[in-house]
Design an enzyme around this catalytic site. Structure first.
Site, PDB file in Angstrom:
ATOM      1  CB  THR A 263      -0.928  -0.011   1.228  1.00  0.00           C
ATOM      2  OG1 THR A 263      -1.833  -1.099   1.068  1.00  0.00           O
ATOM      3  CG2 THR A 263      -1.702   1.281   1.361  1.00  0.00           C
TER       4      THR A 263
ATOM      5  CG  ASN B  35       2.601  -1.348   3.681  1.00  0.00           C
ATOM      6  OD1 ASN B  35       2.570  -0.419   2.860  1.00  0.00           O
ATOM      7  ND2 ASN B  35       1.674  -2.298   3.709  1.00  0.00           N
TER       8      ASN B  35
ATOM      9  CE  LYS C  82      -5.386  -0.157   3.924  1.00  0.00           C
ATOM     10  NZ  LYS C  82      -4.593  -1.093   3.102  1.00  0.00           N
TER      11      LYS C  82
ATOM     12  CG  ASP D 111      -2.880   0.395  -2.877  1.00  0.00           C
ATOM     13  OD1 ASP D 111      -3.780  -0.250  -3.484  1.00  0.00           O
ATOM     14  OD2 ASP D 111      -2.694   0.272  -1.656  1.00  0.00           O
TER      15      ASP D 111
HETATM   16 ZN   LIG Z   1      -3.069  -1.390  -0.402  1.00  0.00          ZN
END
Ligand SMILES: [Zn+2]
Length: 544
Positions: free
Chosen positions: A77, A98, A159, A335
């Site tokens: 992401t 991440n 997020k 993404d």
């Molecule tokens: Zn993602």
């Protein structure tokens, strides 16, 4: 079923009454809406395209690049969102994963979250201070603000990392779901009324149980329970019902996206986005598709219900923009892609689909190698069974070299491992460009390698290996260098412009140059990996 949060947000309820879009708008647009649908693979877009009737159908009637690529290997992401509005691969955005390991960090938790400031006292990678400090390049919204003093740079997201990577350092408003409420890392920004109203509506909705969604015939045709290995519950025939107070059920459902879009629409009104002399940027990252994919896989009834609702919710949002007479342009992408649970894949023509061998954990391999080589300490660090693996920084140069050689050999010997590259090898590899379908695995890994953050070795698993062994929380994921995780749709839409389907492969780093062409924004070609796409609606691509 209509989302309760939409009804609570008067902004969207007003918009959806207007069924007739306004006439074709003049160039350039005053508002750019950049939507990221988390884990919306091109495979899902292709499959569901004939079934869309709302906002995704409208956007599919624009300029459609169905072969877009998040071309790098680390298809997670944070890296993915960092490419969308910067024009740069993760190797240049600095967002290589991440979470990565930094053995020089001055706290006990050596893991560093991509969107945190690890120098903040008392923080850890799971209890972090949200910050854009790791993002090394400017975003489109920041370039717009530098060019036009009146431009606003705004994000709303499920997020924090998506909101941070789509807007960057110089931001007017940035709101994201933190598991309990929508919040912001920005200081000195008064809380908009839109947020106050949305939080009240969400709290009220969460306090009550949610009945399951009513499946369409197409979704019902996918309803089949599939047992999963690794301790998890069967998936496939769920209807996304939720118990009262179940926040995880809230986010793995269209409720989270509905709330995100309702806040975005309300911010358009409250900030008067798209109504000033200078163009504004509104970044919206819709995270529920990702949570549904992780929780249930991508080919069951659950994902079908999610995408059906997402299509309708995006349609309501666009209708709300129409109702305000705004001159806007939309880009929608993802993404990263995603992959279904291996247990269902095996009955769908992928007999080799399997879950990862837990023995690939860096702690397990590190322990064995340390014992064999007569070393001390854990040997290896890493956040999972693939990707960036780090050598223990306490070892001397000679021992590090021995351990590196042994670790590369150990990983390569495992039947689930496709390739292992060393950091030195990647650092010596030129940055790839051009058609992303032709990139080697080494080139894909190079595009998400950044010295000092990336691992001492990068481990890539074989195709159709799902890197989740314990399925008690999540059953499916992404993150591989394979095209099911790399290929994403890239849709450009402006009202009144004709439908256009483009087959040639393009890259999400091409989005910034293309939008810059659309609004006449100069940028430094030498600092951007992407290229302006001349097929997008009335983009005037500047020449380098
Ligand atoms: Zn993602």
């Amino acid at each position: 079923m209509r989302n309760i949060l939409f009804l609570a947000a008067s902004a969207l309820a007003a918009g959806s009454a207007n069924a007739t879009p306004p006439p074709r708008m003049p160039l350039p647009p005053k508002l750019i809406v950049a939507i990221s649908v988390d884990q919306f693979s091109a495979d899902l877009f292709d499959e569901y395209r004939p079934h869309f009737a709302g906002g995704l159908a409208r956007l599919a009637g624009g300029t459609v690049f169905r072969n877009g690529y998040q071309s790098h290997a680390a298809t997670e992401t944070c890296p993915g969102h960092s490419t969308i509005l910067t024009g740069n691969h993760p190797a240049h955005t600095g967002i290589i994963a991440n979470v990565w390991v930094d053995q020089g960090v001055k706290r006990s938790d050596l893991s560093v979250y991509c969107a945190e400031d690890e120098s903040a006292p008392g923080t850890s990678s799971s209890n972090y201070k949200v910050s854009p400090v790791h993002l090394l390049v400017p975003t489109l919204g920041e370039l717009m603000k530098a060019r036009w003093p009146g431009s606003r740079n705004v994000a709303v997201s499920g997020k924090d990392r998506a909101a941070v990577m789509m807007t960057g350092h110089n931001v007017d408003q940035r709101w994201y779901w933190n598991g309990k409420t929508f919040t912001s890392d920005l200081t000195g920004v008064p809380v908009p009324q839109a947020l106050v109203r949305a939080d009240a509506a969400i709290a009220a909705a969460l306090a009550e149980a949610r009945p399951g969604l009513e499946p369409t015939p197409y979704c019902a045709s996918k309803a089949r329970p599939v047992p999963v290995e690794g301790g998890g519950q069967p998936v496939g025939d769920g209807v996304l019902a939720r118990a009262a107070g179940d926040a995880n059920g809230f986010r793995a459902s269209p409720e989270l996206d509905g709330a995100t879009l309702a806040i975005a629409a309300a911010l358009v009104d409250e900030m008067r986005l798209g109504r000033g002399n200078d163009p504004d940027l509104l970044a919206v990252s819709l995270s529920a598709t990702d949570y549904v994919g992780h929780t249930y896989g991508t080919e069951g009834q659950e994902m079908c219900l999610q995408l059906t609702e997402l299509d309708r919710e995006i349609g309501d949002f666009l209708s709300a923009l129409d109702a305000r007479g705004l001159n806007y342009a939309v880009v929608l992408t993802a993404d990263h892609g995603g992959k279904d649970v291996p247990e269902r894949q095996r009955s769908a023509g992928f007999p080799g689909a399997q879950r990862v061998d837990p023995a690939l954990a860096p702690a397990t391999i590190g322990k064995a190698l340390v014992a064999r080589l007569g070393l001390k300490g854990p040997g290896l660090f890493g956040e999972g069974s693939f990707g960036d693996i780090y050598l223990d920084g306490h070892l001397g140069a000679a021992d590090r070299k021995r351990l590196l050689t042994a670790a590369v050999a150990a990983y390569r010997a495992h039947p689930q491992v496709e390739a292992v590259f060393t950091g030195d090898q990647l650092a010596a590899t030129p940055m790839p460009g051009g058609n992303p379908t032709g990139w080697s695995l080494l080139q894909r890994a190079r595009a998400s390698y950044y010295k000092g953050r990336s691992g001492d070795l990068i481990v890539l698993l074989k195709r159709d290996v799902t890197p989740i062994a314990d399925t008690s929380r999540y059953v499916a994921t992404h993150g591989s260098p394979w095209d099911y995780d790399r290929r994403v749709p890239i849709l450009f839409w402006r009202n009144g412009f004709p439908a256009r389907g483009i087959e040639r492969p393009v890259d999400t780093v091409d989005i910034l140059p293309t939008l810059a062409g659309l609004i006449g924004l100069p940028y430094d070609f030498s600092k951007v990996d992407g290229l302006c796409l001349p097929e997008a609606p009335s983009a005037s691509c500047p020449s380098p």
